[in-house]
Design a protein around this motif. Structure first.
Motif, short mmCIF file in Angstrom:
data_model
loop_
_atom_site.label_atom_id
_atom_site.label_comp_id
_atom_site.label_asym_id
_atom_site.label_seq_id
_atom_site.Cartn_x
_atom_site.Cartn_y
_atom_site.Cartn_z
N GLN A 86 0.85 -1.19 0.00
CA GLN A 86 0.00 0.00 0.00
C GLN A 86 0.88 1.24 0.00
N GLY A 87 0.74 2.05 -1.02
CA GLY A 87 1.54 3.26 -1.14
C GLY A 87 1.31 3.89 -2.49
N THR A 88 2.22 4.75 -2.88
CA THR A 88 2.11 5.36 -4.20
C THR A 88 3.14 4.79 -5.18
N ALA A 89 4.21 4.16 -4.66
CA ALA A 89 5.23 3.55 -5.53
C ALA A 89 6.12 2.68 -4.67
N LEU A 90 6.94 1.84 -5.30
CA LEU A 90 7.90 1.03 -4.57
C LEU A 90 9.11 0.73 -5.45
N ASP A 91 10.22 0.42 -4.79
CA ASP A 91 11.44 -0.01 -5.45
C ASP A 91 11.80 -1.41 -4.96
N ILE A 92 12.26 -2.26 -5.87
CA ILE A 92 12.71 -3.60 -5.51
C ILE A 92 14.20 -3.72 -5.87
N ARG A 93 15.01 -4.06 -4.87
CA ARG A 93 16.44 -4.29 -5.11
C ARG A 93 16.64 -5.79 -5.31
N TRP A 94 17.10 -6.18 -6.50
CA TRP A 94 17.17 -7.60 -6.85
C TRP A 94 18.28 -7.82 -7.88
N ARG A 95 18.54 -9.08 -8.14
CA ARG A 95 19.45 -9.47 -9.22
C ARG A 95 19.06 -10.85 -9.72
N PRO A 96 19.30 -11.14 -10.99
CA PRO A 96 18.99 -12.48 -11.51
C PRO A 96 19.85 -13.53 -10.81
N GLU A 97 19.28 -14.68 -10.58
CA GLU A 97 20.03 -15.80 -10.01
C GLU A 97 21.19 -16.16 -10.93
N GLY A 98 22.36 -16.34 -10.37
CA GLY A 98 23.52 -16.74 -11.15
C GLY A 98 24.42 -15.59 -11.54
N GLU A 99 23.92 -14.36 -11.45
CA GLU A 99 24.77 -13.22 -11.78
C GLU A 99 25.58 -12.80 -10.56
N GLY A 100 26.65 -12.09 -10.78
CA GLY A 100 27.54 -11.69 -9.71
C GLY A 100 26.85 -10.81 -8.69
N ARG A 101 27.46 -10.76 -7.52
CA ARG A 101 26.83 -10.01 -6.43
C ARG A 101 26.91 -8.50 -6.64
N SER A 102 27.64 -8.08 -7.67
CA SER A 102 27.69 -6.66 -7.97
C SER A 102 26.61 -6.27 -8.98
N ALA A 103 25.75 -7.24 -9.34
CA ALA A 103 24.76 -7.01 -10.39
C ALA A 103 23.39 -6.60 -9.83
N TRP A 104 23.36 -6.02 -8.63
CA TRP A 104 22.07 -5.62 -8.07
C TRP A 104 21.40 -4.58 -8.97
N ARG A 105 20.10 -4.73 -9.14
CA ARG A 105 19.31 -3.81 -9.93
C ARG A 105 18.21 -3.21 -9.06
N MET A 106 17.72 -2.04 -9.46
CA MET A 106 16.61 -1.40 -8.76
C MET A 106 15.48 -1.19 -9.75
N THR A 107 14.34 -1.83 -9.49
CA THR A 107 13.17 -1.69 -10.36
C THR A 107 12.12 -0.86 -9.64
N HIS A 108 11.65 0.17 -10.32
CA HIS A 108 10.64 1.07 -9.76
C HIS A 108 9.27 0.69 -10.29
N ILE A 109 8.30 0.58 -9.39
CA ILE A 109 6.93 0.22 -9.77
C ILE A 109 5.98 1.25 -9.18
N GLY A 110 5.17 1.88 -10.03
CA GLY A 110 4.16 2.81 -9.56
C GLY A 110 2.92 2.08 -9.09
N LEU A 111 2.36 2.54 -8.00
CA LEU A 111 1.14 1.93 -7.45
C LEU A 111 -0.08 2.82 -7.61
N SER A 112 0.12 4.13 -7.53
CA SER A 112 -1.00 5.06 -7.61
C SER A 112 -0.49 6.43 -8.01
#
Length: 598
Positions: free
Chosen positions: A514-540
């Protein structure tokens, strides 16, 4: 040629006619009694407004509900007084709560309850307690492992020779661990978790018999040895230990002045020793009791104590700050913030002190939380000791307030983790002449022929709330393993993650937020630990709303989710825009009327 009104000789010029009319109008306004009429109309208007307010508050209408949402008061006079006091929040410096700080040790299910299992004899009775606790949805037990009940006979002797158990006239020596081994076994069998409270020194630990039953030992290493003994015995089974209880009030620090530096010394020694036993142990500070006392002889202000504790180096020696979360004299919606009075939001001040001392990453756990239902006591008030010390509510109010407190914790106080209800029940009903007895959740009426406890309304209310709840991520930073995400994943060590661990998932992640937006910090399985990505998702694009989020479909590793709620800023923007439009409209109408008069 000058135009006139009428066609008779001596007609009045138009300009002169307007002037005369204005003079007549002004004269009428200043006729005797016109001022009194205006005053009477004003008084009548105020009276009608007050009457409407009175009817609304009496009928619990819109204004009543708004006042309740701000003050936690249910009576009309209390609400009006509360709203006046609430205005004081506007002139006080805002607290530094850092609502978007990442916080560790907050991912577990936050529902707990205080128990006194060490006082029970019959295993069947303990099982009945644990069954009702589990069925209500609780996960945690805050259970004391009293030092005086474990290391009874002397230093290093975990035996108990206080009683003649076989009736032969001689005191018998028994293993003091046996009772607590049984408690740990039974708690595990019911799928529950323990937060062990370490406190209550034995008399042999102090030379002065007048020091007080709860005073710290003469040699703090005696306490450390006891803590280590408990932790070693239950290594891997109990990971959460609370060091002492309410060290800022009498009688929990004995018959001596409150000593923040002394408590800092005690917890720092215990912290170092427990981490040596098991680095995964979570050290929880002794619960701070809310008080505004400043003398320090018996009680010391919680705010003064906490800062002095930090000044003495205590901030390095705990993982979770513990506080008491009583509602006392108002409900769970009380938003008044004054250092000279206490309410359910008192821990916000502790959070401010923590943030200013560099501890924004640590949570607060509420070790005791409830409302005192003395208004429905069978005894008259004069027969109940400390009758009004904890506030006074009905059973119905106590039942209504706890779920509302859970809601507020999760929606507003991102820094609060576990909330431990105070308490399940006592061993018998013979304490009904003491106010604290009326915090109980069930009656202490277990009998072998009736092997259960009679639940009070608060039990049913809490059970209905917890078991029917749809977990939602609200504003703040949430680690991927948080209890609100029901994901079939594996927690893996990852030094590049926020707190050294992340959640590995085989087929994406699903949750509600519940909010107006969110960010997810993630990386694909198998990629290096320096491969963190930030995906922004709008909620409202407007006000905050709840939404189901499905993220990814392949194997991935998730560190944390940050939920934003910018509703307030957007609402203020719309209000400002509306105000500007109203001003523009009024100005336009005014200019038009002015032009017409010309």
């Amino acid at each position: 040629m000058l135009r006139t009104v009428g066609d008779r000789a001596g007609a009045i010029p138009i300009v002169g006619a307007k002037a005369i009319m204005r003079r007549m109008s002004n004269a009428s306004l200043h006729r005797p009694g016109s001022g009194l009429r205006r005053l009477a109309l004003a008084i009548l208007a105020v009276f009608l407004l007050l009457l409407a307010l009175g009817f609304d508050l009496r009928g619990q209408g819109l204004l009543w509900r708004f006042f309740w949402s701000q003050t936690g008061e249910e009576e009309a006079l209390g609400q009006i007084r509360g709203m006046v006091e609430l205005a004081g929040n506007l002139i006080r410096h805002p607290l530094a709560t850092d609502a978007h700080a990442p916080i560790d040790n907050k991912a577990q299910i936050p529902y707990g309850i205080n128990t006194f299992l060490e006082q029970e004899v019959e295993p069947e009775k303990i099982e009945a307690m644990l069954g009702m606790i589990r069925d209500a949805g609780f996960v945690w037990l805050r259970q004391e492992f009293p030092w005086e009940d474990l290391e009874v006979d002397g230093r290093g002797q975990f035996t108990d020779s206080r009683q003649d158990r076989d009736g032969d006239g001689r005191k018998d020596t028994v293993d003091a661990w046996a009772k607590y081994d049984r408690i740990v076994d039974m708690v595990e069998a019911y799928g529950l978790r323990l937060m062990a409270r370490l406190s209550n020194p034995p008399a042999w630990s102090r030379a002065d018999p007048e020091a007080g039953a709860h005073a710290p030992p003469d040699d703090l290493n005696d306490f450390v040895n006891y803590a280590v003994a408990v932790a070693e015995r239950y290594r891997g089974r109990i990971r959460h230990y609370q060091i002492w209880n309410e060290p800022n009030i009498y009688p929990e620090w004995g018959n001596q002045p409150i000593d923040p530096a002394g408590y800092a010394d005690l917890i720092c020694r215990a912290h170092a020793a427990l981490k040596t036993v098991d680095p995964e142990i979570v050290v929880i500070s002794g619960a701070i009791a809310p008080t505004i006392a400043l003398d320090g002889a018996r009680d010391l202000s919680d705010l003064v104590f906490l800062q002095a504790f930090y000044d003495s180096g205590g901030g390095e020696c705990f993982d979770v700050l513990s506080a008491q979360g009583y509602g006392l004299f108002s409900g769970p919606t009380d938003r008044r913030m004054r250092a000279t009075s206490v309410n359910v939001a008192r821990h916000s001040y502790y959070r401010d002190i923590m943030v200013r001392n560099g501890d924004a990453h640590k949570p607060i756990w509420l070790s005791e939380a409830a409302w005192n239902a003395t208004l429905d006591a069978a005894l008259p008030p004069e027969r109940i000791a400390l009758y009004s010390n904890y506030g006074n509510v009905t059973q119905e109010q106590a039942a209504r307030y706890m779920p509302q407190l859970y809601d507020r914790v999760q929606e507003e106080w991102t820094w609060v983790g576990n909330v431990m209800y105070w308490f399940f029940t006592r061993k018998d009903p013979f304490e009904a002449d003491q106010a604290f007895y009326y915090f109980r959740m069930v009656e202490p009426d277990y009998q072998p022929e009736k092997p259960t406890f009679t639940p009070l309304p608060v039990y049913h209310a809490v059970k209905d709330y917890i078991t029917a709840q749809t977990p939602i991520l609200y504003r703040g930073v949430h680690q991927a393993e948080t209890w609100q995400i029901d994901a079939d994943g594996e927690l893996v060590a990852d030094a590049s993650a926020r707190f050294g661990r992340a959640l590995r998932l085989d087929s994406g992640l699903e949750f509600s937020a519940q909010g107006t937006a969110l960010d997810i910090r993630w990386r694909p399985e198998g990629e290096g630990r320096s491969a963190w990505r930030m995906t922004h998702i709008g909620l409202s694009s407007g006000l905050a709303r709840s939404q189901h989020v499905a993220f990814g479909s392949e194997a991935l590793v998730v560190d944390e989710i940050v939920v934003y709620d910018r509703s307030t800023g957007r609402l203020l923007s719309w209000i400002a825009l509306g105000f500007a439009l109203v001003v523009a409209l009024v100005a336009t109408v005014g200019m038009a009327l002015s032009a017409r008069r010309r």
